[in-house]
Design a protein around this motif. Structure first.
Motif, PDB file in Angstrom:
ATOM      1  N   TYR A 126      65.627  45.998  -3.782  1.00 40.86           N
ATOM      2  CA  TYR A 126      65.364  46.407  -2.405  1.00 40.86           C
ATOM      3  C   TYR A 126      65.334  45.181  -1.494  1.00 40.86           C
ATOM      4  CZ  TYR A 126      64.229  51.384  -2.722  1.00 40.86           C
ATOM      5  OH  TYR A 126      64.305  52.740  -2.851  1.00 40.86           O
ATOM      6  N   GLU A 127      65.996  45.301  -0.351  1.00 47.08           N
ATOM      7  CA  GLU A 127      65.870  44.328   0.733  1.00 47.08           C
ATOM      8  C   GLU A 127      65.061  45.001   1.830  1.00 47.08           C
ATOM      9  OE1 GLU A 127      66.999  41.188   1.201  1.00 47.08           O
ATOM     10  OE2 GLU A 127      68.163  40.930  -0.642  1.00 47.08           O
ATOM     11  N   MET A 128      63.969  44.371   2.241  1.00 44.00           N
ATOM     12  CA  MET A 128      63.106  44.950   3.260  1.00 44.00           C
ATOM     13  C   MET A 128      62.854  43.925   4.351  1.00 44.00           C
ATOM     14  SD  MET A 128      60.436  47.286   1.112  1.00 44.00           S
ATOM     15  CE  MET A 128      61.039  48.458  -0.122  1.00 44.00           C
ATOM     16  N   VAL A 129      63.062  44.343   5.594  1.00 44.95           N
ATOM     17  CA  VAL A 129      63.029  43.424   6.731  1.00 44.95           C
ATOM     18  C   VAL A 129      61.939  43.829   7.714  1.00 44.95           C
ATOM     19  CG1 VAL A 129      64.350  42.466   8.656  1.00 44.95           C
ATOM     20  CG2 VAL A 129      65.504  42.998   6.480  1.00 44.95           C
ATOM     21  N   PHE A 130      61.020  42.895   7.965  1.00 48.67           N
ATOM     22  CA  PHE A 130      60.037  43.080   9.025  1.00 48.67           C
ATOM     23  C   PHE A 130      60.709  42.679  10.342  1.00 48.67           C
ATOM     24  CE2 PHE A 130      57.377  42.404   5.277  1.00 48.67           C
ATOM     25  CZ  PHE A 130      56.411  43.380   5.417  1.00 48.67           C
ATOM     26  N   GLY A 131      61.384  43.633  10.955  1.00 48.74           N
ATOM     27  CA  GLY A 131      62.137  43.341  12.168  1.00 48.74           C
ATOM     28  C   GLY A 131      61.242  43.120  13.367  1.00 48.74           C
ATOM     29  N   LYS A 132      61.870  42.704  14.449  1.00 43.23           N
ATOM     30  CA  LYS A 132      61.129  42.423  15.674  1.00 43.23           C
ATOM     31  C   LYS A 132      60.476  43.680  16.233  1.00 43.23           C
ATOM     32  CE  LYS A 132      61.703  40.358  20.274  1.00 43.23           C
ATOM     33  NZ  LYS A 132      62.657  39.708  21.215  1.00 43.23           N
ATOM     34  N   ARG A 133      61.166  44.819  16.098  1.00 37.80           N
ATOM     35  CA  ARG A 133      60.645  46.056  16.688  1.00 37.80           C
ATOM     36  C   ARG A 133      60.371  47.151  15.662  1.00 37.80           C
ATOM     37  NH1 ARG A 133      65.063  44.482  19.728  1.00 37.80           N
ATOM     38  NH2 ARG A 133      64.558  43.599  21.796  1.00 37.80           N
ATOM     39  N   ALA A 134      60.915  47.024  14.451  1.00 36.20           N
ATOM     40  CA  ALA A 134      60.727  48.073  13.443  1.00 36.20           C
ATOM     41  C   ALA A 134      61.048  47.504  12.067  1.00 36.20           C
ATOM     42  CB  ALA A 134      61.627  49.280  13.741  1.00 36.20           C
ATOM     43  N   PHE A 135      60.695  48.267  11.055  1.00 38.22           N
ATOM     44  CA  PHE A 135      60.886  47.869   9.655  1.00 38.22           C
ATOM     45  C   PHE A 135      62.114  48.568   9.099  1.00 38.22           C
ATOM     46  CE2 PHE A 135      59.995  48.087   5.086  1.00 38.22           C
ATOM     47  CZ  PHE A 135      59.498  46.809   4.823  1.00 38.22           C
ATOM     48  N   PHE A 136      62.896  47.845   8.283  1.00 36.11           N
ATOM     49  CA  PHE A 136      64.119  48.414   7.715  1.00 36.11           C
ATOM     50  C   PHE A 136      64.233  47.993   6.255  1.00 36.11           C
ATOM     51  CE2 PHE A 136      68.676  48.841   6.860  1.00 36.11           C
ATOM     52  CZ  PHE A 136      68.979  50.036   7.506  1.00 36.11           C
ATOM     53  N   GLY A 137      64.663  48.930   5.404  1.00 33.51           N
ATOM     54  CA  GLY A 137      64.853  48.618   3.996  1.00 33.51           C
ATOM     55  C   GLY A 137      66.065  49.320   3.432  1.00 33.51           C
ATOM     56  N   TRP A 138      66.661  48.717   2.404  1.00 35.84           N
ATOM     57  CA  TRP A 138      67.814  49.349   1.754  1.00 35.84           C
ATOM     58  C   TRP A 138      67.970  48.832   0.331  1.00 35.84           C
ATOM     59  CZ3 TRP A 138      68.311  45.036   4.741  1.00 35.84           C
ATOM     60  CH2 TRP A 138      69.149  44.006   4.284  1.00 35.84           C
ATOM     61  N   GLU A 170      68.908  50.115  19.208  1.00 41.77           N
ATOM     62  CA  GLU A 170      68.070  49.299  20.091  1.00 41.77           C
ATOM     63  C   GLU A 170      66.989  48.557  19.305  1.00 41.77           C
ATOM     64  OE1 GLU A 170      66.539  52.195  22.752  1.00 41.77           O
ATOM     65  OE2 GLU A 170      68.385  52.368  23.939  1.00 41.77           O
ATOM     66  N   LEU A 171      66.382  49.241  18.353  1.00 38.83           N
ATOM     67  CA  LEU A 171      65.295  48.637  17.599  1.00 38.83           C
ATOM     68  C   LEU A 171      65.754  47.442  16.776  1.00 38.83           C
ATOM     69  CD1 LEU A 171      63.454  51.844  16.316  1.00 38.83           C
ATOM     70  CD2 LEU A 171      62.576  50.196  17.966  1.00 38.83           C
ATOM     71  N   PHE A 172      66.958  47.520  16.203  1.00 43.27           N
ATOM     72  CA  PHE A 172      67.414  46.480  15.277  1.00 43.27           C
ATOM     73  C   PHE A 172      68.469  45.551  15.874  1.00 43.27           C
ATOM     74  CE2 PHE A 172      66.082  50.067  12.468  1.00 43.27           C
ATOM     75  CZ  PHE A 172      64.957  49.450  11.954  1.00 43.27           C
ATOM     76  N   ALA A 173      68.733  45.682  17.168  1.00 43.18           N
ATOM     77  CA  ALA A 173      69.798  44.895  17.796  1.00 43.18           C
ATOM     78  C   ALA A 173      69.560  43.394  17.686  1.00 43.18           C
ATOM     79  CB  ALA A 173      69.937  45.295  19.267  1.00 43.18           C
ATOM     80  N   ASP A 174      68.310  42.948  17.731  1.00 44.48           N
ATOM     81  CA  ASP A 174      68.019  41.516  17.734  1.00 44.48           C
ATOM     82  C   ASP A 174      67.649  40.968  16.361  1.00 44.48           C
ATOM     83  OD1 ASP A 174      68.440  41.495  20.469  1.00 44.48           O
ATOM     84  OD2 ASP A 174      66.325  41.882  20.936  1.00 44.48           O
ATOM     85  N   ASP A 175      67.737  41.789  15.327  1.00 43.97           N
ATOM     86  CA  ASP A 175      67.412  41.327  13.976  1.00 43.97           C
ATOM     87  C   ASP A 175      68.669  40.901  13.230  1.00 43.97           C
ATOM     88  OD1 ASP A 175      64.776  41.997  14.444  1.00 43.97           O
ATOM     89  OD2 ASP A 175      64.950  43.980  13.500  1.00 43.97           O
ATOM     90  N   ARG A 176      68.537  39.848  12.437  1.00 42.93           N
ATOM     91  CA  ARG A 176      69.637  39.472  11.565  1.00 42.93           C
ATOM     92  C   ARG A 176      69.673  40.412  10.379  1.00 42.93           C
ATOM     93  NH1 ARG A 176      70.375  33.371   9.925  1.00 42.93           N
ATOM     94  NH2 ARG A 176      72.197  34.423   9.053  1.00 42.93           N
TER      95      ARG A 176
END
Length: 389
Positions: free
Chosen positions: A195-207, A241-247
């Motif tokens: 699992y890759e999990m990212v604490f993004g600037k506006r929201a959390f994302f995992g895959w 919009e939530l993930f636009a600024d995350d790498r």
């Protein structure tokens, strides 16, 4: 022969029925939905403690999913914060698996039916009355059924819980929403099964990348009113919009996902005052719903089912059995509920909280003992051991 009505046909219900059958108790599963929910939800993780507990009722569903033994945590800038495992493998090398929720429901239901356990759909419980003959359940269609015990495996919004304790506290709304889906194979930079999990600037994302190369993903946007009614187009616009600024590949993964996206609220139950009354008892999310962030909801439900059957098998009468069951389970599950709530809070951190989290988390992950969570993952239930009052 002792009889049981099991209310709820998700995870806890069919497993409880099979465990009860193995303990010499005749069980019937009553599910409110008019038909199977094999397309319900996206996916879940079944951790090694849940796999081990399922084996206690001679069920193995690991072939339905793919192994997911580790999690990599990153910041929204792409910085690696650390890596954690999902528990040391079982003795035979088995690790936790990720599988479609509907596939798990179908497998458990079909196995229960194969063993001769009735699974009745369209049976929505509205009331239950206890008397000298046991528990009489009343359903929305006007029908009734009587059994010695009634097991509430009917989820976080349990009707059985409200019958046991009409003043029970309502489930607590968590600060993040849930959505997710299945994207086609693509280059995401992730290793298969990790699992890759990212604490993004506006929201959390995992895959995670499945065995066939497909990408199974989820996102935890911050809670906002009306999100459950948003359309597919609204969800996609908001996620971009939530993930636009995350790498990272979050936007590409979402854009490549076919079908309609939906989202839902999540709840937990920090403390359920009463787990049982007279001939009624709660198991699974009905007793101790935990945040999806814990990754333990399904596994704890399976553990409950096995322990409840042991208690009813070994102790004289429901009152003694239910008291022993609560004694065996309450401290463990409430500790995991608290841990899941903390994790959900980290996903919804504000600007200052994000900076502190990203600074402290790498050190914390490096210094924590690798076996610090063994109490969660390496919880074994000996189904043959006798339960004492």
């Amino acid at each position: 022969m002792t009889t049981a009505l099991v209310i709820g046909g998700g995870v806890a219900g069919p497993v409880a029925a099979m465990a009860l059958q193995a303990a010499g108790i005749s069980a019937t599963v009553c599910e409110a939905r008019p038909g199977p929910a094999d397309d319900r939800g996206a996916f879940l993780t079944l951790q090694i403690n849940g796999i081990d507990a399922l084996r206690a009722v001679d069920v193995d569903v690991t072939g339905l999913g793919f192994p997911t033994p580790a999690i990599r945590l990153r910041s929204g800038t792409g910085r690696l914060l650390g890596e954690v495992g999902t528990g040391q493998p079982l003795a035979d090398g088995t690790v936790g698996v990720t599988l479609r929720r509907g596939d798990l429901y179908a497998a458990l239901r079909d196995e229960a039916v194969r063993r001769g356990i009735p699974v009745e759909h369209g049976r929505r419980l509205v009331d239950a009355v206890t008397d000298g003959d046991g528990v009489r359940a009343v359903f929305a269609d006007g029908s009734t059924a009587v059994a010695d015990v009634l097991v509430g495996a009917d989820g976080v919004h349990s009707r059985v819980r409200s019958l046991i304790d009409p003043t029970a506290a309502a489930p607590r709304l968590l600060p993040v929403l849930d959505t997710g889906g299945f994207a086609p194979p693509q280059d995401t930079g992730a290793e298969p099964g990790v699992y890759e999990m990212v604490f993004g600037k506006r929201a959390f994302f995992g895959w995670a990348v499945a065995a066939d190369g497909g990408v199974w993903w989820f996102a935890n946007p911050p809670w906002r009113p009306g999100a459950a009614a948003m359309t597919d187009a609204q969800w996609r616009t908001w996620l971009r919009e939530l993930f636009a600024d995350d790498r990272g590949p979050a936007v590409a993964i979402v854009d490549s996902t076919a079908g309609e996206l939906h989202g839902w609220e999540s709840h937990d139950l920090p403390h359920v005052r009463r787990w049982h009354r007279d001939g009624m008892v709660l198991v699974g999310d009905a007793a101790h719903a935990t945040s999806p962030a814990s990754g333990q909801g399904a596994s704890l439900a399976v553990e409950d089912a096995v322990e409840l059957a042991r208690c009813l098998r070994d102790l004289p009468g429901p009152a003694a059995a239910f008291a022993a069951f609560e004694r065996l389970r309450r401290d463990r599950v409430q500790r995991i509920v608290r841990a899941g709530a903390r994790t959900s809070g980290q996903k919804a951190a504000g600007p200052v909280g994000r900076v502190l989290r990203d600074a402290v988390m790498p050190l914390a992950l490096r210094t924590v003992r690798r076996d610090a969570q063994n109490w969660i993952h390496h919880h074994h239930i000996d189904r043959d051991a006798r339960v004492t009052a």
